[in-house]
Design a protein around this motif. Structure first.
Motif, short mmCIF file in Angstrom:
data_model
loop_
_atom_site.label_atom_id
_atom_site.label_comp_id
_atom_site.label_asym_id
_atom_site.label_seq_id
_atom_site.Cartn_x
_atom_site.Cartn_y
_atom_site.Cartn_z
N THR A 75 13.19 14.55 -22.76
CA THR A 75 13.03 14.88 -21.35
C THR A 75 14.36 15.38 -20.82
N SER A 76 14.38 16.53 -20.24
CA SER A 76 15.65 17.01 -19.70
C SER A 76 16.00 16.24 -18.42
N ILE A 102 8.31 2.86 -7.63
CA ILE A 102 8.14 3.98 -8.55
C ILE A 102 9.10 3.78 -9.72
N ASN A 103 8.54 3.67 -10.92
CA ASN A 103 9.34 3.45 -12.13
C ASN A 103 9.21 4.70 -12.98
N LEU A 104 10.25 5.51 -13.01
CA LEU A 104 10.25 6.79 -13.74
C LEU A 104 10.89 6.57 -15.10
N ARG A 105 10.16 6.98 -16.19
CA ARG A 105 10.49 6.53 -17.53
C ARG A 105 10.56 7.73 -18.49
N PRO A 106 11.70 8.43 -18.50
CA PRO A 106 11.84 9.59 -19.39
C PRO A 106 12.04 9.18 -20.84
N GLY A 107 11.97 10.18 -21.72
CA GLY A 107 12.26 9.96 -23.13
C GLY A 107 13.74 10.19 -23.41
N THR A 108 14.06 10.69 -24.60
CA THR A 108 15.46 10.98 -24.94
C THR A 108 15.97 12.09 -24.04
N LEU A 109 17.04 11.83 -23.32
CA LEU A 109 17.51 12.76 -22.29
C LEU A 109 18.31 13.91 -22.90
N ASP A 168 20.15 18.03 -21.80
CA ASP A 168 20.72 18.83 -20.71
C ASP A 168 20.03 20.18 -20.56
N GLU A 169 18.80 20.29 -21.04
CA GLU A 169 18.05 21.52 -20.88
C GLU A 169 17.70 21.75 -19.41
N ALA A 170 17.32 22.97 -19.09
CA ALA A 170 16.92 23.30 -17.73
C ALA A 170 15.60 22.61 -17.40
N ALA A 171 15.36 22.45 -16.10
CA ALA A 171 14.10 21.85 -15.66
C ALA A 171 12.93 22.73 -16.05
N GLY A 172 11.83 22.09 -16.40
CA GLY A 172 10.66 22.85 -16.80
C GLY A 172 9.39 22.08 -16.54
N LYS A 173 8.35 22.41 -17.28
CA LYS A 173 7.07 21.73 -17.13
C LYS A 173 7.09 20.39 -17.85
N VAL A 174 6.02 19.63 -17.65
CA VAL A 174 6.06 18.23 -18.09
C VAL A 174 4.73 17.79 -18.67
N GLY A 185 6.93 19.17 -21.20
CA GLY A 185 5.59 19.52 -21.64
C GLY A 185 5.14 20.86 -21.12
N ASP A 186 3.86 20.98 -20.82
CA ASP A 186 3.32 22.28 -20.41
C ASP A 186 2.51 22.21 -19.12
N GLU A 187 2.69 21.12 -18.33
CA GLU A 187 1.98 20.99 -17.07
C GLU A 187 2.94 21.20 -15.89
N ASP A 188 2.41 21.78 -14.82
CA ASP A 188 3.16 21.90 -13.58
C ASP A 188 3.42 20.50 -13.02
N ILE A 189 4.63 20.26 -12.54
CA ILE A 189 4.99 18.91 -12.08
C ILE A 189 4.09 18.44 -10.95
N ASP A 190 3.92 19.24 -9.92
CA ASP A 190 3.12 18.82 -8.77
C ASP A 190 1.66 18.60 -9.16
#
Length: 560
Positions: free
Chosen positions: A502-503, A476-483, A485-491, A529-534
């Protein structure tokens, strides 16, 4: 040595007359003297011991062997007798003889993979164990409902284990294993308030959550070996056939998955085909979605990084065990604080990734921790210049990737990378995306890019090769954007831009969600983003999405 050297009590137990048998030392044991008794017709294996706990040990082993033998006769030798010797002091145990000497095998039957080899009963070791674990344990005398426990005390090593009967698996595991071993430790080493508090938290929080009555479904007591590892299995001539066998048990009537703890901890059962054969006969206990939760052990590399500190409590909340690796011992307490109030177990290992220059160094840590999941969340972080970036983000990362992919016990490897770490471009990128990625990789972070893309491709290549023989392995290669410290949210995950934020908290949440699934593999670009993670992950899994699309896969896979 003639029969005169055989204790009369042993001769009586075998109905042998003096002069009809001989005895010679054979094999070895850490707790007893071992020998082979030979007659013109057959042989027997005998243990003798003068240790204070010999009576309890041999009575338990006698009952354990026969409990297993009664269910699957070809799986272990039958125990014939145990008791006190006549001459001097001490006790004996006599069993059927298994000749584990490979020189006695027919040349066409010499094999190295005992998980797939077949004896005369045409069952592999996995199939035999599955048959044992799918046969309900006998009803104890005086009870009219199934019970967890065992008729006698048994010994795991030299530690006696009480096995009082109870209809509740959670109660048996908590009272007769966790709290029992805590009491033994306190008797031997004195009280330890911190240790007692931790064990009691597990008993109160973790056991009901994962093993509670009514939560685990379909659990019935079965006979388990109780101390099954590579040193307690073998292959040899048993009675008249060549068989895969197990020995030195510490049995009880238990949940079958209890057997897996020592099997996975000490090795010898990491072949994927072994578990495939086993689970063809014995289904994973429901809820199956928590199967890995009951067994997962995570090695988290770079444990003091900002993403790792947010990921740790998420993994512990699943009741997983986590070993967090850091090089600075001053960070230990901060990491341990992240585990407070969570049911999983957290350890901190002090070890420097700067010193990992080859696979053997990484393997040393894997052999110590014995993880089922490895997470690479480490990085030089710009400290130490280009040389250290290469040392940590490329050399050490590749060493851990190699060691992990080559370790059959490791089922998942997740690496935290970044969205522009690639030499090609996916078809959904615009020209602006390509230009932005190129600028990051050639002007802003050129040394970091070279190190990360090297590690990313190394993982992809080795994982592709492993899946030829182990299709279940997950890279699994997880590839965020510019990091941030915002709270976790949708994606937004998958077909993303190359530009965005990406927070760190969201990155950690996505990592935990990816690790919780059995079919996540490949590259996952992620932004806020605006999608639920799961829901977003499940949609990608359903279509078998892999963000590596657009790369030269022939070139990458050829690396392996």
């Amino acid at each position: 040595m003639a029969s005169s050297s055989i204790d009369p009590a042993i001769l009586r137990s075998l109905s042998l007359s003096p002069g009809t048998a001989t005895i010679k030392p054979h094999g070895g044991s850490g707790f007893a003297s071992t020998a082979r008794i030979s007659t013109p017709d057959t042989s027997y294996f005998v243990k003798t011991s003068t240790s204070p706990g010999a009576a309890i040990m041999f009575e338990g082993e006698h009952a354990s062997l026969n409990a297993i033998h009664n269910v699957v006769p070809s799986l272990c030798p039958r125990s014939i007798a145990w008791g006190p010797v006549d001459q001097g002091r001490g006790y004996f145990l006599v069993t059927e003889f298994v000749d584990l000497n490979p020189d006695i095998w027919p040349r066409t039957d010499r094999r190295t993979d005992t998980s797939n080899s077949k004896g005369s009963c045409h069952l592999t070791l996995a199939q035999k164990l599955a048959r044992l674990h799918s046969t309900p344990a006998p009803m104890p005398a005086g009870f009219n409902t199934p019970q967890f426990g065992f008729p006698v005390v048994t010994c795991c090593g030299d530690t006696p284990q009480r096995n009082g009967f109870t209809p509740s698996w959670a109660d048996f595991f908590a009272q007769h294993r966790l709290l029992m071993i805590l009491e033994v430790n306190e008797q031997n080493n004195g009280p330890d308030a911190e240790l007692r508090s931790l064990v009691e938290q597990v008993v109160i929080q973790v056991v009901p959550r994962l093993l509670g009555d009514g939560h685990l479904r379909g659990v019935v007591p079965v006979v388990i070996h109780g101390d099954l590892w590579a040193g307690n299995k073998g292959r040899g001539r048993f009675v008249a056939a060549i068989e895969d066998v197990i020995f030195d048990p510490s049995a009880c009537y238990a949940h079958n998955e209890y057997e897996f703890g020592i099997m996975r901890m000490f090795g010898g059962f990491s072949n994927a085909s072994f578990w495939q054969q086993y689970h063809q006969i014995v289904p994973k206990t429901e809820p199956e979605s928590e199967y890995e939760d009951r067994h997962n052990k995570v090695l988290l590399l770079g444990g003091h990084g900002k993403i790792a500190l947010k990921l740790t409590p998420l993994l512990l909340a699943k009741s997983w065990s986590v070993t967090s690796v850091v090089r600075n011992p001053d960070h230990k307490e901060e990491i341990l604080d992240t585990g407070k109030g969570h049911p999983g177990h957290l350890d901190v290992l002090i070890d420097s990734l700067d010193d990992v220059t080859e696979e053997a160094a990484a393997k040393r840590v894997l052999d110590q921790v014995k993880p089922t999941i490895v997470v690479w969340s480490a990085g030089a972080g710009g400290k130490g210049g280009p040389a250290r970036t290469k040392a940590v983000d490329e050399v050490a990362a590749k060493a851990y990737i190699s060691a992990s992919v080559n370790d059959p016990a490791v089922k998942k490897f997740l690496i935290i990378s970044y969205v522009a770490s690639r030499k090609g471009a996916p078809k959904w990128w615009t020209q602006d995306d390509k230009d932005a990625a190129n600028k990051v990789n050639t002007e802003i972070l050129p040394h970091y890019f070279r190190a990360k893309v090297e590690a990313d491709e190394h993982l992809a290549a080795l994982a592709h090769k492993r899946r030829q023989t182990d299709p279940s392995f997950q890279d699994i290669n997880l590839r965020p954007g510019t990091l941030t410290d915002e709270a976790a949210g949708k994606v937004v995950i998958g077909r993303t831009s190359a530009r965005g934020k990406t927070s760190r908290a969201t990155t950690a949440a996505v990592a935990a969600a990816l690790l919780s699934r059995d079919h996540t593999r490949g590259w996952y670009d992620v932004f806020d983003g605006d999608e639920d993670i799961d829901q977003a992950i499940d949609a990608l899994v359903k279509e078998k999405f892999d963000g590596i699309e657009g790369e030269d896969l022939d070139r990458i896979y050829a690396r392996a």
